[in-house]
Write a protein that holds these residues in place. Structure first.
Motif, mmCIF file in Angstrom:
data_model
loop_
_atom_site.group_PDB
_atom_site.id
_atom_site.type_symbol
_atom_site.label_atom_id
_atom_site.label_comp_id
_atom_site.label_asym_id
_atom_site.label_seq_id
_atom_site.Cartn_x
_atom_site.Cartn_y
_atom_site.Cartn_z
ATOM 1 N N GLY A 88 -5.430 -11.989 3.219
ATOM 2 C CA GLY A 88 -5.568 -10.372 2.777
ATOM 3 C C GLY A 88 -7.043 -9.865 3.246
ATOM 4 N N LEU A 89 -6.961 -8.712 2.969
ATOM 5 C CA LEU A 89 -8.239 -7.702 3.292
ATOM 6 C C LEU A 89 -8.473 -6.755 2.182
ATOM 7 C CD1 LEU A 89 -10.207 -6.156 5.074
ATOM 8 C CD2 LEU A 89 -8.130 -4.945 5.941
ATOM 9 N N ALA A 104 -4.604 8.683 3.741
ATOM 10 C CA ALA A 104 -3.905 8.891 5.114
ATOM 11 C C ALA A 104 -3.142 7.811 5.842
ATOM 12 C CB ALA A 104 -4.637 9.573 5.914
ATOM 13 N N PHE A 105 -3.960 6.581 5.755
ATOM 14 C CA PHE A 105 -3.447 5.247 6.331
ATOM 15 C C PHE A 105 -2.192 5.081 5.635
ATOM 16 C CE2 PHE A 105 -3.231 0.764 6.441
ATOM 17 C CZ PHE A 105 -3.011 0.610 7.722
ATOM 18 N N LEU A 106 -2.303 4.859 4.444
ATOM 19 C CA LEU A 106 -0.943 4.456 3.434
ATOM 20 C C LEU A 106 0.101 5.412 3.698
ATOM 21 C CD1 LEU A 106 -2.942 3.625 0.171
ATOM 22 C CD2 LEU A 106 -1.797 2.150 1.761
ATOM 23 N N ARG A 115 -2.039 -1.384 -0.521
ATOM 24 C CA ARG A 115 -2.084 -0.656 -1.895
ATOM 25 C C ARG A 115 -3.548 -0.013 -1.874
ATOM 26 N NH1 ARG A 115 -1.935 -3.457 -6.448
ATOM 27 N NH2 ARG A 115 -1.976 -5.518 -5.541
ATOM 28 N N LEU A 116 -3.652 1.253 -2.440
ATOM 29 C CA LEU A 116 -4.874 1.681 -2.866
ATOM 30 C C LEU A 116 -5.410 1.235 -4.510
ATOM 31 C CD1 LEU A 116 -6.942 3.349 -1.540
ATOM 32 C CD2 LEU A 116 -6.235 5.371 -2.918
ATOM 33 N N LEU A 117 -6.626 0.479 -4.561
ATOM 34 C CA LEU A 117 -6.728 0.036 -5.808
ATOM 35 C C LEU A 117 -7.898 0.942 -6.455
ATOM 36 C CD1 LEU A 117 -7.451 -3.755 -5.200
ATOM 37 C CD2 LEU A 117 -5.109 -2.571 -5.620
ATOM 38 N N ALA A 137 -10.456 0.900 -3.098
ATOM 39 C CA ALA A 137 -10.490 0.156 -2.188
ATOM 40 C C ALA A 137 -9.061 -0.231 -1.625
ATOM 41 C CB ALA A 137 -10.784 -1.546 -2.875
ATOM 42 N N LEU A 138 -8.811 -0.348 -0.196
ATOM 43 C CA LEU A 138 -7.601 -0.771 0.401
ATOM 44 C C LEU A 138 -7.346 -2.181 0.123
ATOM 45 C CD1 LEU A 138 -5.130 0.635 2.021
ATOM 46 C CD2 LEU A 138 -6.344 -0.665 3.900
ATOM 47 N N TRP A 139 -6.153 -2.340 -0.221
ATOM 48 C CA TRP A 139 -5.748 -3.920 -0.522
ATOM 49 C C TRP A 139 -4.614 -3.975 0.634
ATOM 50 C CZ3 TRP A 139 -6.638 -8.880 -1.231
ATOM 51 C CH2 TRP A 139 -5.392 -9.737 -0.884
ATOM 52 N N SER A 140 -4.868 -4.922 1.621
ATOM 53 C CA SER A 140 -3.854 -5.500 2.350
ATOM 54 C C SER A 140 -3.603 -6.773 2.460
ATOM 55 C CB SER A 140 -4.357 -5.166 3.933
ATOM 56 O OG SER A 140 -3.437 -5.930 4.925
#
Ligand SMILES: Cc1cc2nc3c(=O)[nH]c(=O)nc-3n(C[C@H](O)[C@H](O)[C@H](O)COP(=O)(O)OP(=O)(O)OC[C@H]3O[C@@H](n4cnc5c(N)ncnc54)[C@H](O)[C@@H]3O)c2cc1C
Length: 379
Positions: A88-89, A104-106, A115-117, A137-140
């Protein structure tokens, strides 16, 4: 290994791209030899973060290749004895402009399963990166981390043991033509040849490489002592949003870039952004910077390391642990393309990743090259 035995595929270069071509051909039942001038892998493939990233790769082919390559890493890791150290990232954003880029990325296809946390989620699940400045934070879930300096030798050993790939090391390839390689140990015959020279831009097909505008990029890297916490994922920050094409090409990134130019001009000037990943012993691999030249100097500049550590301290809200190692690495880089797949002679392919993403995209590229050379569908 008898040097004059004819092979189905000869691969020049035992970095991750060469090994990926070898794997794809071996899976088709082809007899493969990999030739490298070094005794063991010593190029970009063992100097990198071992961060197999999907999220943030350039939209389109690169993002698709990264997804496929991450699947291959996941498939072969256990069998090849390569530990996946974390997955993950977490991209920690501390500016409203960064949050706008993430939103915008999502909304794109690249945001699938990400997901946006909010700050509370980060505090609960990723406390190591929860600072008062953090907004979101973005969670990938797509990323994997391997220790490249161990993973690449293990991948080569597994290709040899499991897939019968032959290796000819401490052997420079001096010339390549259809079905024939001239090496410092004599000639080798092969039906097809994949030249995967990394950032050696002059030994083979120099004119072809120059025609693609390829130069070299130097990066500075650090290993820091165990910080006393365990990363839940690879960590990046606002600077990465202005650098990685999957985010940086979105129109929303322009406002962020403008703000970074005012607030972190030295970081931008030196191509510094933050990636922090963790090793089995708890130490962190942290970087990096980007400086371009045909022959980059080999010297790690203390001020540039200072910029990397400064971003680390801001993102983690604590003093950086002791530096255990410093090194530089170089990769092939082109201004307008992420890969070069060229046909300098019938049955010969020149294969280069010309952005810093060979570990993340190499396996898919290997499959493309094998399908191109031998026909048949890609997996
Ligand atoms: C510091 C750093 C960090 C990075 N971080 C990441 C990351 O986290 N994730 C990611 O996806 N990518 C990352 N990258 C990029 C990635 O490492 C490269 O894109 C990738 O390793 C390139 O692989 P390669 O096989 O093409 O090249 P290399 O690893 O350079 O291998 C090329 C090989 O070819 C051999 N060779 C060349 N010419 C000849 C010849 N004539 N005869 C015999 N042998 C020859 C060389 O000896 C060498 O072993 C990073 C790169 C660097 C430098």
């Amino acid at each position: 290994m008898p040097a004059n035995r004819p092979f189905d595929l000869a691969v020049v270069g035992a970095g991750v791209v060469g090994l990926a071509c070898a794997l794809a051909a071996a899976k088709r039942g082809k007899r493969v030899v990999v030739i490298d001038r070094d005794a063991q892998a010593n190029g970009a493939s063992v100097r990198n973060f071992g961060f197999i990233t999907v999220t943030g790769q350039a939209r389109g082919d690169m993002w698709v290749r990264a997804g496929r390559s991450a699947d291959v890493w996941a498939e072969i890791a256990a069998e090849a004895g390569i530990p996946v150290l974390h997955r993950g990232l977490l991209l920690a954003a501390r500016r409203p402009e960064s949050v706008a880029v993430l939103e915008a990325f999502l909304r794109t296809e690249m945001g699938a399963e990400c997901r946006l946390l909010d700050a509370e989620d980060v505090q609960r699940n990723h406390a190591e990166a929860a600072t008062p400045e953090l907004l979101a934070a973005l969670w990938s879930p797509h990323e994997l981390r391997v220790e490249s300096r161990e993973a690449i030798p293990r991948l080569a050993a597994w290709l040899e043991a499991r897939h019968g790939v032959s290796f000819l090391r401490e052997t420079a390839v001096l010339a390549v033509e259809t079905s024939k390689l001239v090496t410092t140990r004599g000639e080798i015959e092969a039906e097809a040849i994949a030249v995967c020279p990394g950032d050696d831009l002059v030994s083979l097909f120099a004119d072809r490489i120059a025609a693609h505008g390829v130069t070299r990029c130097k990066l500075q890297m650090l290993r820091l002592a165990d910080p006393g916490f365990r990363l839940s994922a690879g960590v990046m920050s606002d600077l990465g949003l202005a650098r990685y094409a999957g985010y940086a090409a979105l129109p929303e990134a322009e406002a962020l870039r403008g703000r970074l130019e005012i607030e972190q001009p030295e970081h931008l000037k030196n191509g510094v952004h933050l990636i922090a990943v963790q090793s089995g012993d708890g130490s962190l691999v942290v970087g990096d910077s980007h400086h371009y030249a045909a022959t980059p100097d080999p010297f790690a500049c203390e001020a540039v390391d200072g910029l990397i550590l400064d971003e680390f301290e801001t993102v983690f809200g604590r003093k950086a642990p002791r530096v255990l190692e410093r090194w530089t690495g170089t990769y092939a880089s082109a201004p307008d393309r992420t890969v070069v797949i060229d046909t300098p002679a019938p049955g010969v392919r020149l294969v280069m990743v010309t952005t810093g993403a060979g570990a993340s995209t190499g396996f898919a590229l290997g499959e493309e090259v094998a399908a191109d050379l031998f026909g048949g569908a890609r997996p």
